[in-house]
Design a protein around this motif. Structure first.
Motif, PDB file in Angstrom:
ATOM      1  N   PRO A  29       0.826  -1.205   0.000  1.00  0.00           N
ATOM      2  CA  PRO A  29       0.000   0.000   0.000  1.00  0.00           C
ATOM      3  C   PRO A  29       0.865   1.262   0.000  1.00  0.00           C
ATOM      4  O   PRO A  29       1.970   1.273   0.544  1.00  0.00           O
ATOM      5  CB  PRO A  29      -0.790  -0.101   1.303  1.00  0.00           C
ATOM      6  CG  PRO A  29      -0.711  -1.527   1.708  1.00  0.00           C
ATOM      7  CD  PRO A  29       0.588  -2.043   1.171  1.00  0.00           C
ATOM      8  N   LEU A  30       0.345   2.326  -0.621  1.00  0.00           N
ATOM      9  CA  LEU A  30       1.054   3.602  -0.698  1.00  0.00           C
ATOM     10  C   LEU A  30       0.208   4.728  -0.137  1.00  0.00           C
ATOM     11  O   LEU A  30      -1.010   4.746  -0.303  1.00  0.00           O
ATOM     12  CB  LEU A  30       1.401   3.949  -2.150  1.00  0.00           C
ATOM     13  CG  LEU A  30       2.345   3.035  -2.921  1.00  0.00           C
ATOM     14  CD1 LEU A  30       2.529   3.551  -4.343  1.00  0.00           C
ATOM     15  CD2 LEU A  30       3.682   2.906  -2.212  1.00  0.00           C
ATOM     16  N   SER A  31       0.877   5.673   0.491  1.00  0.00           N
ATOM     17  CA  SER A  31       0.218   6.902   0.936  1.00  0.00           C
ATOM     18  C   SER A  31       0.141   7.853  -0.255  1.00  0.00           C
ATOM     19  O   SER A  31       0.845   7.665  -1.261  1.00  0.00           O
ATOM     20  CB  SER A  31       1.041   7.552   2.054  1.00  0.00           C
ATOM     21  OG  SER A  31       2.261   8.047   1.516  1.00  0.00           O
ATOM     22  N   PRO A  32      -0.694   8.886  -0.162  1.00  0.00           N
ATOM     23  CA  PRO A  32      -0.727   9.868  -1.251  1.00  0.00           C
ATOM     24  C   PRO A  32       0.651  10.477  -1.542  1.00  0.00           C
ATOM     25  O   PRO A  32       1.008  10.669  -2.706  1.00  0.00           O
ATOM     26  CB  PRO A  32      -1.708  10.926  -0.745  1.00  0.00           C
ATOM     27  CG  PRO A  32      -2.651  10.148   0.127  1.00  0.00           C
ATOM     28  CD  PRO A  32      -1.759   9.132   0.810  1.00  0.00           C
ATOM     29  N   ALA A  33       1.438  10.739  -0.511  1.00  0.00           N
ATOM     30  CA  ALA A  33       2.783  11.301  -0.716  1.00  0.00           C
ATOM     31  C   ALA A  33       3.673  10.314  -1.472  1.00  0.00           C
ATOM     32  O   ALA A  33       4.465  10.716  -2.337  1.00  0.00           O
ATOM     33  CB  ALA A  33       3.416  11.674   0.621  1.00  0.00           C
ATOM     34  N   GLU A  34       3.541   9.019  -1.171  1.00  0.00           N
ATOM     35  CA  GLU A  34       4.334   8.011  -1.870  1.00  0.00           C
ATOM     36  C   GLU A  34       3.899   7.873  -3.325  1.00  0.00           C
ATOM     37  O   GLU A  34       4.729   7.690  -4.217  1.00  0.00           O
ATOM     38  CB  GLU A  34       4.247   6.665  -1.143  1.00  0.00           C
ATOM     39  CG  GLU A  34       4.937   6.679   0.211  1.00  0.00           C
ATOM     40  CD  GLU A  34       4.615   5.464   1.061  1.00  0.00           C
ATOM     41  OE1 GLU A  34       5.511   5.035   1.812  1.00  0.00           O
ATOM     42  OE2 GLU A  34       3.481   4.948   0.993  1.00  0.00           O
ATOM     43  N   VAL A  35       2.589   7.965  -3.568  1.00  0.00           N
ATOM     44  CA  VAL A  35       2.102   7.932  -4.952  1.00  0.00           C
ATOM     45  C   VAL A  35       2.637   9.150  -5.693  1.00  0.00           C
ATOM     46  O   VAL A  35       3.114   9.046  -6.823  1.00  0.00           O
ATOM     47  CB  VAL A  35       0.557   7.890  -5.011  1.00  0.00           C
ATOM     48  CG1 VAL A  35       0.057   8.067  -6.433  1.00  0.00           C
ATOM     49  CG2 VAL A  35       0.031   6.582  -4.419  1.00  0.00           C
ATOM     50  N   GLN A  36       2.578  10.310  -5.040  1.00  0.00           N
ATOM     51  CA  GLN A  36       3.100  11.536  -5.647  1.00  0.00           C
ATOM     52  C   GLN A  36       4.570  11.349  -6.025  1.00  0.00           C
ATOM     53  O   GLN A  36       4.989  11.698  -7.132  1.00  0.00           O
ATOM     54  CB  GLN A  36       2.950  12.703  -4.673  1.00  0.00           C
ATOM     55  CG  GLN A  36       3.496  14.013  -5.212  1.00  0.00           C
ATOM     56  CD  GLN A  36       3.586  15.090  -4.146  1.00  0.00           C
ATOM     57  OE1 GLN A  36       3.800  14.785  -2.967  1.00  0.00           O
ATOM     58  NE2 GLN A  36       3.437  16.330  -4.561  1.00  0.00           N
ATOM     59  N   GLY A  67      -1.717   5.944  10.591  1.00  0.00           N
ATOM     60  CA  GLY A  67      -1.522   7.201  11.313  1.00  0.00           C
ATOM     61  C   GLY A  67      -2.752   8.072  11.161  1.00  0.00           C
ATOM     62  O   GLY A  67      -3.876   7.620  11.345  1.00  0.00           O
ATOM     63  N   ARG A  68      -2.536   9.327  10.768  1.00  0.00           N
ATOM     64  CA  ARG A  68      -3.660  10.249  10.601  1.00  0.00           C
ATOM     65  C   ARG A  68      -4.242  10.201   9.190  1.00  0.00           C
ATOM     66  O   ARG A  68      -5.241  10.853   8.912  1.00  0.00           O
ATOM     67  CB  ARG A  68      -3.192  11.668  10.906  1.00  0.00           C
ATOM     68  CG  ARG A  68      -2.853  11.832  12.363  1.00  0.00           C
ATOM     69  CD  ARG A  68      -2.389  13.213  12.754  1.00  0.00           C
ATOM     70  NE  ARG A  68      -2.589  14.257  11.774  1.00  0.00           N
ATOM     71  CZ  ARG A  68      -1.873  15.347  11.693  1.00  0.00           C
ATOM     72  NH1 ARG A  68      -0.863  15.534  12.514  1.00  0.00           N
ATOM     73  NH2 ARG A  68      -2.120  16.259  10.783  1.00  0.00           N
ATOM     74  N   GLY A  69      -3.619   9.452   8.304  1.00  0.00           N
ATOM     75  CA  GLY A  69      -4.081   9.394   6.926  1.00  0.00           C
ATOM     76  C   GLY A  69      -4.427   7.981   6.504  1.00  0.00           C
ATOM     77  O   GLY A  69      -4.720   7.115   7.332  1.00  0.00           O
ATOM     78  N   PHE A  70      -4.382   7.776   5.194  1.00  0.00           N
ATOM     79  CA  PHE A  70      -4.697   6.476   4.616  1.00  0.00           C
ATOM     80  C   PHE A  70      -3.562   6.014   3.713  1.00  0.00           C
ATOM     81  O   PHE A  70      -2.789   6.822   3.201  1.00  0.00           O
ATOM     82  CB  PHE A  70      -5.970   6.560   3.746  1.00  0.00           C
ATOM     83  CG  PHE A  70      -7.227   6.799   4.516  1.00  0.00           C
ATOM     84  CD1 PHE A  70      -7.868   5.766   5.183  1.00  0.00           C
ATOM     85  CD2 PHE A  70      -7.793   8.068   4.563  1.00  0.00           C
ATOM     86  CE1 PHE A  70      -9.044   5.987   5.877  1.00  0.00           C
ATOM     87  CE2 PHE A  70      -8.971   8.290   5.256  1.00  0.00           C
ATOM     88  CZ  PHE A  70      -9.596   7.254   5.929  1.00  0.00           C
ATOM     89  N   VAL A  71      -3.505   4.703   3.521  1.00  0.00           N
ATOM     90  CA  VAL A  71      -2.682   4.115   2.469  1.00  0.00           C
ATOM     91  C   VAL A  71      -3.637   3.368   1.544  1.00  0.00           C
ATOM     92  O   VAL A  71      -4.701   2.904   1.965  1.00  0.00           O
ATOM     93  CB  VAL A  71      -1.579   3.170   3.011  1.00  0.00           C
ATOM     94  CG1 VAL A  71      -0.504   3.960   3.743  1.00  0.00           C
ATOM     95  CG2 VAL A  71      -2.153   2.082   3.894  1.00  0.00           C
TER      96      VAL A  71
END
Length: 142
Positions: A29-36, A67-71
């Motif tokens: 799984p990736l976070s939005p920052a990792e996808v970016q 954490g506070r976000g999603f993956v």
């Protein structure tokens, strides 16, 4: 008065396809920052988050808290997603027979033979990864 060049719009679905490609290439799984980052940083993180949220709403990706976000993870591979989109378009038709007939009439002879072979070999159970909802029983299908 300054001259501005017209804004070049991307083809429909291009950003979603890029985000899905990044998720398919990932080992988890990736976070939005990792996808970016996987997309070379060419999109704002808010844009990536919006695309991921839309893909989640469409049932193309799953998400879980980190954490506070999603993956995010893709639910199906590319072939499974294409099949799902084809089915979704077919479900919108009042005259399914005509829609299917027109689809088949536009197939190449090789694709027609492949489809014929798949239909003759079908025993009621889809084959291959991403072939149907039984691959992920927790996934709701539209």
């Amino acid at each position: 008065m300054s001259e501005t060049s017209p804004v070049q719009r991307r083809p429909a679905g291009e950003l979603e396809a890029s985000v899905l490609a990044a998720l398919w290439a990932a080992e988890g799984p990736l976070s939005p920052a990792e996808v970016q980052g996987a997309l070379g940083g060419r999109l704002a993180r808010t844009t990536v988050t919006t695309i991921l949220t839309r893909l989640h709403d469409k049932g193309a990706v799953s998400r879980s808290r980190a954490g506070r976000g999603f993956v995010y993870s893709p639910i199906q591979d590319s072939a499974g997603l294409t099949a799902r989109r084809m089915r979704s378009e077919l479900d919108k038709q009042d005259d399914r027979g005509t829609a299917l007939a027109r689809f088949v009439s536009q197939l190449t002879s090789e694709d027609e033979q492949l489809l014929r072979s798949l239909l003759e070999g079908a025993d009621g159970a889809p084959e291959g990864p991403g072939a149907g909802p039984q691959d992920d029983p927790g996934t709701a299908q539209p």
